[in-house]
Design an enzyme around this catalytic site. Structure first.
Site, short mmCIF file in Angstrom:
data_model
loop_
_atom_site.label_atom_id
_atom_site.label_comp_id
_atom_site.label_asym_id
_atom_site.label_seq_id
_atom_site.Cartn_x
_atom_site.Cartn_y
_atom_site.Cartn_z
N HIS A 164 43.33 46.38 -11.83
CA HIS A 164 42.98 45.12 -11.18
C HIS A 164 41.49 44.78 -11.52
O HIS A 164 40.57 45.70 -10.97
CB HIS A 164 43.05 45.53 -9.69
CG HIS A 164 42.74 44.27 -8.65
ND1 HIS A 164 42.51 44.48 -7.48
CD2 HIS A 164 42.79 42.97 -9.24
CE1 HIS A 164 42.18 43.40 -6.97
NE2 HIS A 164 42.43 42.25 -7.76
N GLY A 176 49.11 48.22 -3.98
CA GLY A 176 49.01 48.49 -2.45
C GLY A 176 47.45 48.66 -2.32
O GLY A 176 46.73 48.48 -3.13
N SER A 177 47.19 49.29 -1.15
CA SER A 177 45.82 49.66 -0.70
C SER A 177 45.45 51.07 -1.31
O SER A 177 46.29 51.84 -1.88
CB SER A 177 45.54 49.66 0.77
OG SER A 177 46.29 50.55 1.35
N MET A 178 44.17 51.53 -1.33
CA MET A 178 43.84 52.71 -1.94
C MET A 178 44.43 53.91 -1.24
O MET A 178 44.45 53.86 -0.12
CB MET A 178 42.52 52.88 -2.06
CG MET A 178 42.03 54.04 -2.80
SD MET A 178 40.25 54.01 -2.99
CE MET A 178 40.01 55.46 -3.85
N HIS A 218 46.01 36.24 -10.28
CA HIS A 218 46.15 35.60 -9.25
C HIS A 218 45.09 34.73 -8.39
O HIS A 218 45.23 34.52 -7.11
CB HIS A 218 46.81 36.68 -8.22
CG HIS A 218 45.90 37.81 -7.97
ND1 HIS A 218 46.17 39.29 -8.43
CD2 HIS A 218 44.49 38.05 -8.08
CE1 HIS A 218 45.17 40.06 -8.44
NE2 HIS A 218 44.07 39.36 -7.78
N HIS A 254 49.81 39.19 -3.36
CA HIS A 254 49.10 39.80 -4.37
C HIS A 254 48.65 41.16 -4.19
O HIS A 254 47.95 41.75 -4.94
CB HIS A 254 48.00 38.70 -4.98
CG HIS A 254 46.66 39.12 -4.04
ND1 HIS A 254 46.51 38.96 -2.68
CD2 HIS A 254 45.30 39.48 -4.85
CE1 HIS A 254 45.29 39.26 -2.47
NE2 HIS A 254 44.69 39.57 -3.60
N GLY A 255 48.97 41.36 -2.85
CA GLY A 255 48.51 42.92 -2.63
C GLY A 255 48.88 43.21 -1.08
O GLY A 255 49.91 42.63 -0.59
N ASP A 312 36.05 34.46 -8.11
CA ASP A 312 36.46 35.69 -9.04
C ASP A 312 37.55 34.98 -10.04
O ASP A 312 38.80 35.36 -9.73
CB ASP A 312 36.90 36.98 -8.70
CG ASP A 312 36.99 38.21 -9.71
OD1 ASP A 312 36.84 37.87 -10.90
OD2 ASP A 312 37.32 39.07 -9.38
#
Length: 482
Positions: free
Chosen positions: A242, A377-379, A331, A401-402, A95
């Protein structure tokens, strides 16, 4: 992991969050706190050892959110000198140009206090922002070749709504790059079917971990002055996006990987787990030029997603609603940078560039402060707005990146229940994080239980002296693709 040697580098500050791992093929620099480092799967070191065998490499590191990917771990920074360097589609990732975008609004958290209003807003966004994997975008009047060649500058004027108000314009100035220049003749290498599919996908999210989220920010006291210069205020509603280069990036990755694979087989260096070639080879040159076209697509795709969300907000909140660009960055990429006066070719796969104040590569609006580094962050958990620190130089200004996955999608579906996911989203409460999917089972593989603790990730980045927190972003509503 037990078969590898790792040491604290006593010459480096903040050693609690840094280790140099000695692998058979070379040194790997890991920025992570104790708990994160000790929890790393041995496979990330096996993968690093394989990557380190690419010739002429200067440096390779992992960020604290590192996890196993295809060919290369997500969370990797790898550096070569531009003069004798290599490019690896495996280290760039499929990606190409995947990244983050944040927009500021003139709304406050209190304006979206009612769950019913948030649901209404999510429904309005759904109408204008396709969230299914094979959905068609709403921008058929945009010419794909203009986007690929000119990036944001290839869009019709109506899609740059602030272009008529220069004092407020941020669409073209508050981005990492608005246009990548490359040899456009390479575009003819990709078949027509990829052009058609990529054109349809302009302005779409995609699936997996891609999202658009409505958040409310809390400014960190230590960086309040920076936050004010960025236009942030406590309780402000922002939009975080994102997404990446969709079908075009996938086509470039597939074509470039195939051509470089042919070069490797001709030279007797074929490795099915890792694709790479010297920058001065014909195969690498074609890949790099096409990669830049995918970067143009990616930044434009995120811009169009934001455009659709802006229109949805206006439908619900009225014409006085405003939404300006804070920043857009990537990223997943490889490009040339200058460090210490030397031109280098830097790969980042799942790693964010975070430049400090006065670094000359900052966009002009952020020269005095350093640009925003956008870390999701995460969901269901908080995201962060950060800014690079001078200490980031030792990692070529790369940070996380997260949150980083801790289990696969299939394992998450087996181990996490819908009830646990609902609890994470506070379903049924006044603080519910509203999502667009009616059946949470369809996105349970994106639940917080699939990811590392983002607060530990941020602690490692700050503790290592790479960047600092400007604001914490708490989710109110999330739009996910399937």
């Amino acid at each position: 992991m037990s078969s590898y040697m790792f040491t604290y580098n006593e010459q480096q500050p903040n050693e609690k969050y840094y280790r140099k791992v000695q692998l058979p093929a070379g040194d790997l620099h890991v920025f992570a706190g104790d708990r994160l480092f000790e929890a790393l799967d041995y496979k990330v070191f096996d993968m690093a050892n394989n990557n380190l065998q690419i010739p002429n490499r200067l440096y390779m590191s992992y960020t604290p959110d590192v996890h196993v990917g295809v060919g290369t771990c997500i969370g990797t920074t790898a550096v070569w000198e531009a003069a004798n360097g290599y490019v690896s589609p495996s280290i760039v990732g499929s990606d190409i140009g995947c990244g983050m975008r944040v927009h500021l609004t003139n709304l406050h958290r209190d304006d979206l206090q009612e769950v019913k209003l948030r649901r209404k807003l999510v429904k309005a966004i759904e109408k204008l922002l396709p969230a299914e994997e094979h959905a068609r975008g709403h921008f058929s009047d945009i010419r794909l070749e203009h986007v690929l060649r000119k990036g944001l500058h290839g869009l019709p004027k109506k899609y740059i709504p602030d272009g008529y108000t220069p004092k407020k314009a941020t669409s073209l100035t508050h981005v990492e790059h608005s246009k990548f220049v490359f040899d456009e003749s390479h575009l003819d290498r990709l078949p027509e079917m990829y052009w058609h599919r990529s054109h349809r996908q302009l302005g779409t999210l995609g699936s997996g971990n891609h999202f658009a989220e409505i958040q409310a920010i809390e400014i960190h006291e230590n960086n309040r002055a920076v936050a004010e210069k960025w236009g942030l205020r406590d309780g402000q509603i922002i939009v975080m996006i994102h997404s990446g280069s969709r079908a075009w990036g996938g086509a470039v990755s597939q074509y470039g990987g195939s051509e470089i694979g042919k070069w490797m087989r001709r030279t007797g260096t074929a490795d099915p787990r890792l694709i790479f070639a010297p920058l001065d080879s014909e195969a690498a040159e074609a890949y790099v030029h096409l990669m830049y076209s995918a970067l143009n697509y990616a930044v434009t795709n995120r811009h169009l997603i934001a455009y659709a969300i802006r229109e949805a907000f206006r439908d619900v909140c009225g014409s006085k609603f405003e939404m300006t660009t804070l920043y857009d960055l990537m990223h997943n990429y490889a490009w040339e940078e200058t460090h210490g006066g030397t031109p280098l070719f830097v790969h980042r796969k799942g790693a964010t560039r975070a430049l400090p104040a006065q670094h000359p590569d900052n966009p002009e609006p952020y020269l005095a402060t350093g640009h925003p580094a956008l870390i999701p962050g995460s969901m269901g958990t908080s995201s962060y707005l950060m800014v690079g620190q001078p200490g980031g130089e030792r990692n070529y200004y790369s940070i996380c990146h997260g949150a980083g996955r801790i289990r696969s999608r299939s394992a998450t579906k087996r181990l996490v229940t819908v009830d646990q996911f609902e609890s994470s989203l506070r379903v049924g409460t006044a603080d519910e994080i509203v999502v667009n999917q009616r059946m949470l089972e369809s996105i349970i593989d994106e639940s917080p239980q699939a990811y590392k603790d983002v607060d530990q990730i941020i602690e490692s980045v700050v503790g290592a002296g790479l960047a600092s927190v400007v604001a914490k972003c708490k989710p109110l509503a999330s739009i996910k693709g399937v």
